[in-house]
Design a protein around this motif. Sequence first.
Motif, PDB file in Angstrom:
ATOM      1  N   THR A 160     -17.017 -51.085  46.057  1.00  0.00           N
ATOM      2  CA  THR A 160     -16.355 -52.171  46.786  1.00  0.00           C
ATOM      3  C   THR A 160     -15.972 -53.303  45.842  1.00  0.00           C
ATOM      4  N   ARG A 161     -16.818 -53.595  44.872  1.00  0.00           N
ATOM      5  CA  ARG A 161     -16.489 -54.648  43.897  1.00  0.00           C
ATOM      6  C   ARG A 161     -15.286 -54.260  43.050  1.00  0.00           C
ATOM      7  N   ARG A 162     -15.205 -52.995  42.668  1.00  0.00           N
ATOM      8  CA  ARG A 162     -14.045 -52.552  41.889  1.00  0.00           C
ATOM      9  C   ARG A 162     -12.766 -52.585  42.723  1.00  0.00           C
ATOM     10  N   ARG A 163     -12.864 -52.238  43.991  1.00  0.00           N
ATOM     11  CA  ARG A 163     -11.683 -52.320  44.851  1.00  0.00           C
ATOM     12  C   ARG A 163     -11.222 -53.770  45.002  1.00  0.00           C
ATOM     13  N   TRP A 164     -12.171 -54.679  45.100  1.00  0.00           N
ATOM     14  CA  TRP A 164     -11.800 -56.087  45.211  1.00  0.00           C
ATOM     15  C   TRP A 164     -11.114 -56.574  43.933  1.00  0.00           C
ATOM     16  N   ASN A 165     -11.670 -56.231  42.775  1.00  0.00           N
ATOM     17  CA  ASN A 165     -11.061 -56.656  41.510  1.00  0.00           C
ATOM     18  C   ASN A 165      -9.674 -56.060  41.323  1.00  0.00           C
ATOM     19  N   THR A 166      -9.480 -54.825  41.777  1.00  0.00           N
ATOM     20  CA  THR A 166      -8.142 -54.223  41.696  1.00  0.00           C
ATOM     21  C   THR A 166      -7.180 -54.894  42.666  1.00  0.00           C
ATOM     22  N   MET A 167      -7.685 -55.348  43.794  1.00  0.00           N
ATOM     23  CA  MET A 167      -6.829 -55.962  44.797  1.00  0.00           C
ATOM     24  C   MET A 167      -6.366 -57.352  44.357  1.00  0.00           C
TER      25      MET A 167
ATOM     26  N   LYS B 114      -6.471 -58.540  41.094  1.00  0.00           N
ATOM     27  CA  LYS B 114      -5.795 -58.367  39.804  1.00  0.00           C
ATOM     28  C   LYS B 114      -5.838 -59.631  38.956  1.00  0.00           C
ATOM     29  N   GLU B 115      -4.679 -60.313  38.787  1.00  0.00           N
ATOM     30  CA  GLU B 115      -4.611 -61.439  37.862  1.00  0.00           C
ATOM     31  C   GLU B 115      -5.441 -62.626  38.327  1.00  0.00           C
ATOM     32  N   ASN B 116      -5.707 -62.749  39.608  1.00  0.00           N
ATOM     33  CA  ASN B 116      -6.467 -63.882  40.134  1.00  0.00           C
ATOM     34  C   ASN B 116      -7.964 -63.610  40.194  1.00  0.00           C
ATOM     35  N   ARG B 117      -8.444 -62.694  39.378  1.00  0.00           N
ATOM     36  CA  ARG B 117      -9.848 -62.331  39.414  1.00  0.00           C
ATOM     37  C   ARG B 117     -10.747 -63.508  39.039  1.00  0.00           C
TER      38      ARG B 117
ATOM     39  N   PHE C  16     -10.235 -66.655  39.621  1.00  0.00           N
ATOM     40  CA  PHE C  16     -10.258 -67.651  40.682  1.00  0.00           C
ATOM     41  C   PHE C  16     -10.731 -67.078  42.015  1.00  0.00           C
ATOM     42  N   SER C  17     -10.808 -65.757  42.131  1.00  0.00           N
ATOM     43  CA  SER C  17     -11.214 -65.128  43.389  1.00  0.00           C
ATOM     44  C   SER C  17     -12.197 -64.001  43.095  1.00  0.00           C
ATOM     45  N   PRO C  18     -13.458 -64.335  42.785  1.00  0.00           N
ATOM     46  CA  PRO C  18     -14.434 -63.291  42.455  1.00  0.00           C
ATOM     47  C   PRO C  18     -14.917 -62.555  43.696  1.00  0.00           C
ATOM     48  N   PHE C  19     -15.699 -61.525  43.459  1.00  0.00           N
ATOM     49  CA  PHE C  19     -16.269 -60.725  44.536  1.00  0.00           C
ATOM     50  C   PHE C  19     -17.515 -61.438  45.064  1.00  0.00           C
ATOM     51  N   ASP C  20     -17.471 -61.869  46.332  1.00  0.00           N
ATOM     52  CA  ASP C  20     -18.577 -62.600  46.956  1.00  0.00           C
ATOM     53  C   ASP C  20     -19.221 -61.725  48.016  1.00  0.00           C
TER      54      ASP C  20
END
Length: 277
Positions: free
Chosen positions: A66-73, A75-78, A80-84
């Motif tokens: 799920t964390r990898r899917r979030w980081n792929t989703m 992308k460039e805003n990783r 500023f928008s981490p996996f919480d």
Amino acid sequence: MTPFMKRMRKGTCLRPESARAILHAERYAYAARRPLNVFITMKFPKVSKSGDKPYDVFRKKFWENTRRRWNTMVKENRAFSPFDAIAVFENPPTSSKLGRRHHGPLHVHWMLRWPFRKCKRLLFFLRRQFQREFGVALPSSVRMQRVRYGPRAAAYLAKGIDAPFAKHFHIDHAPQGPIAHRRMIISRSLGPTARKRAKAAGRDPLPKKRKGYYRKFRPVDLTRLIGSVGWKALPQAAKKSSKVSKKHRPPNARSAFAMGKRKRVVNFKNSPVSIQP
């Protein structure tokens, strides 16, 4: 700590430090404008296909995927928008049909931040992974709900706290049984290090009051739009007393600008003029 109340054994409850970390993580997520809006419950069988423990399967397969899917989703805003996310394991005492008391089933409650329009696809991935790891994915094995009120959901995650400390945190205590591994998982973006960095940057990581994320409707400066002469010519209406303060106005309140209506201002010299936001 409530006096004259015996503490529970280590391994059978959630430590007060862990409960405080859960509550602070949810508060910080809200203060950082990244609220945890999805609640997932997963019930695990005793043994997986690979023979690994459910805790290891959850960390390696469900949490990391799920964390990898979030980081792929993002992308460039990783940055500023981490996996919480926050996860808590529970093994509550129950009784069978024959009246025998036992603990189980082992399950995990999981709060995370995810777009609502993509929750259906996330549920599909979780059910498919559950079927790969445990063989059968019943409808009750993976459930997903929407978080209506974050503090209440966080208090529900921490309900397995040690009994003498439940009253201090305003939590309804409920024993959740013995667990041989870690009970909770908190992402690094919501941990103490992230809160220290936010405090050093001048932001309040743990606000006492919850306010709206932004002002939906900005006030219109009529003086700038009409001009000083026109503003003096307008009749000044008496101020009406309101019980609700403007500072504490709910973010979803109705407004003329929200309904697409126009506010009309009467100009005595010229014809009526409509003002749009």
